[in-house]
Design a protein around this motif. Structure first.
Motif, PDB file in Angstrom:
ATOM      1  N   ASP A  10       0.101  -1.051  -0.167  1.00  0.00           N
ATOM      2  CA  ASP A  10       0.137  -0.114  -0.325  1.00  0.00           C
ATOM      3  C   ASP A  10       0.646   1.193  -0.107  1.00  0.00           C
ATOM      4  O   ASP A  10       0.925   2.220  -0.612  1.00  0.00           O
ATOM      5  CB  ASP A  10      -0.475  -0.146   1.728  1.00  0.00           C
ATOM      6  CG  ASP A  10      -2.089  -0.899   0.619  1.00  0.00           C
ATOM      7  OD1 ASP A  10      -2.003  -1.837   0.289  1.00  0.00           O
ATOM      8  OD2 ASP A  10      -2.352  -1.129   2.084  1.00  0.00           O
ATOM      9  N   ASP A  11       1.883   1.192   0.666  1.00  0.00           N
ATOM     10  CA  ASP A  11       2.723   2.828   0.615  1.00  0.00           C
ATOM     11  C   ASP A  11       3.382   2.515  -1.031  1.00  0.00           C
ATOM     12  O   ASP A  11       3.690   3.554  -1.161  1.00  0.00           O
ATOM     13  CB  ASP A  11       4.558   1.826   1.760  1.00  0.00           C
ATOM     14  CG  ASP A  11       5.069   3.795   1.625  1.00  0.00           C
ATOM     15  OD1 ASP A  11       4.152   4.571   2.292  1.00  0.00           O
ATOM     16  OD2 ASP A  11       5.830   3.072   1.647  1.00  0.00           O
ATOM     17  N   GLY A  12       4.199   1.609  -1.129  1.00  0.00           N
ATOM     18  CA  GLY A  12       4.138   1.678  -2.743  1.00  0.00           C
ATOM     19  C   GLY A  12       3.439   2.232  -3.024  1.00  0.00           C
ATOM     20  O   GLY A  12       3.732   3.068  -4.837  1.00  0.00           O
ATOM     21  N   ILE A  13       2.110   2.059  -3.712  1.00  0.00           N
ATOM     22  CA  ILE A  13       0.922   2.293  -4.348  1.00  0.00           C
ATOM     23  C   ILE A  13       1.134   4.054  -3.960  1.00  0.00           C
ATOM     24  O   ILE A  13       0.851   4.976  -5.138  1.00  0.00           O
ATOM     25  CB  ILE A  13      -0.489   2.089  -4.193  1.00  0.00           C
ATOM     26  CG1 ILE A  13      -0.219   0.223  -4.557  1.00  0.00           C
ATOM     27  CG2 ILE A  13      -1.434   2.468  -4.811  1.00  0.00           C
ATOM     28  CD1 ILE A  13      -1.281  -0.490  -4.320  1.00  0.00           C
ATOM     29  N   ARG A  14       1.012   4.183  -3.018  1.00  0.00           N
ATOM     30  CA  ARG A  14       0.863   5.734  -2.604  1.00  0.00           C
ATOM     31  C   ARG A  14       1.934   6.490  -3.169  1.00  0.00           C
ATOM     32  O   ARG A  14       2.031   7.826  -3.470  1.00  0.00           O
ATOM     33  CB  ARG A  14       0.712   6.230  -0.987  1.00  0.00           C
ATOM     34  CG  ARG A  14      -0.371   5.668  -0.102  1.00  0.00           C
ATOM     35  CD  ARG A  14      -0.313   6.345   1.199  1.00  0.00           C
ATOM     36  NE  ARG A  14       0.124   5.549   1.770  1.00  0.00           N
ATOM     37  CZ  ARG A  14      -0.031   3.732   2.281  1.00  0.00           C
ATOM     38  NH1 ARG A  14      -1.145   3.284   2.609  1.00  0.00           N
ATOM     39  NH2 ARG A  14       0.727   3.144   3.386  1.00  0.00           N
ATOM     40  N   ARG A  15       2.997   5.783  -2.956  1.00  0.00           N
ATOM     41  CA  ARG A  15       4.753   6.828  -3.326  1.00  0.00           C
ATOM     42  C   ARG A  15       4.383   6.490  -5.281  1.00  0.00           C
ATOM     43  O   ARG A  15       4.563   7.932  -5.781  1.00  0.00           O
ATOM     44  CB  ARG A  15       5.052   6.271  -3.540  1.00  0.00           C
ATOM     45  CG  ARG A  15       5.901   5.809  -1.833  1.00  0.00           C
ATOM     46  CD  ARG A  15       6.967   4.874  -1.602  1.00  0.00           C
ATOM     47  NE  ARG A  15       7.805   5.336   0.500  1.00  0.00           N
ATOM     48  CZ  ARG A  15       8.629   5.230   0.215  1.00  0.00           C
ATOM     49  NH1 ARG A  15      10.153   4.990  -0.263  1.00  0.00           N
ATOM     50  NH2 ARG A  15       9.619   5.086   1.478  1.00  0.00           N
ATOM     51  N   ILE A  16       3.880   5.649  -5.773  1.00  0.00           N
ATOM     52  CA  ILE A  16       3.597   6.002  -7.185  1.00  0.00           C
ATOM     53  C   ILE A  16       2.688   7.177  -7.662  1.00  0.00           C
ATOM     54  O   ILE A  16       2.700   7.860  -8.639  1.00  0.00           O
ATOM     55  CB  ILE A  16       3.170   4.265  -7.497  1.00  0.00           C
ATOM     56  CG1 ILE A  16       4.285   2.880  -7.577  1.00  0.00           C
ATOM     57  CG2 ILE A  16       2.664   4.383  -9.259  1.00  0.00           C
ATOM     58  CD1 ILE A  16       5.870   3.688  -8.563  1.00  0.00           C
TER      59      ILE A  16
END
Length: 186
Positions: A10-16
């Protein structure tokens, strides 16, 4: 960042998402013309829902259902119920740009499904991973393993309606899942 693989994902999705926003803002500020933007992924992630982890191991929804977001001048936002394949993205983008795809290009231009009154006929889409193949024609999904079962034998037939029913004929098992269990609570 995050304590669990799901939180890290989920954090990776927020960063992208933040990076895409920055890139689009920059493109709009320097190009000064309408943009066609497509965002998709080549796979989803599994966190044990069907015994697999991450990606490339099953053909269940958590690994094969990915976003396909297309924004283009004159298009209104909408959710398209029919499935698509990544092979459809290139002919669709060419069509949106006013170009004709070469005759040798595979895939379907998805623009008709992006209209307010899309075609009502169901689409048939395919995917594979390792020795498994998948065919989807809503409301059903067929998953078969080409090596571990007799030729043309049914492994799993999934009804992707409100309640998901998986029939594994070879093991004589029937599992029922709610739509939320398969697709998540959204």
């Amino acid at each position: 960042r995050g304590a669990t693989p799901e939180e890290q994902y989920d954090d990776g999705i927020r960063r992208i998402d933040a990076a895409l926003s920055t890139a689009l803002d920059h493109a709009r500020s320097v190009l000064h013309r309408p943009l066609i933007v497509a965002v998709t992924a080549d796979h989803g992630e599994e966190f044990g829902e069907h015994g697999g982890v991450y990606h490339g191991s099953t053909l269940y929804e958590e690994q094969v259902r990915v976003p396909l977001i297309i924004a283009a001048p004159g298009m209104s936002p909408r959710v398209v119920a029919q499935p698509a394949q990544l092979i459809d993205v290139a002919p669709t983008l060419l069509g949106l740009a006013g170009l004709t795809p070469p005759a040798s290009m595979r895939g379907t231009d998805l623009r008709p499904w992006m209209l307010p009154a899309p075609p009502s006929a169901p689409r048939t889409v395919f995917a594979s991973v390792n020795t498994r193949v998948m065919v989807v024609r809503l409301p059903f999904k067929l998953i078969a393993d080409q090596l571990s079962v007799p030729k043309d034998a049914l492994v799993a037939l999934v009804d992707v309606g409100a309640t998901m029913t998986t029939l594994n004929v070879l093991r004589n098992q029937r599992s029922i899942y709610t739509r939320e269990q398969v697709f998540g609570g959204k």
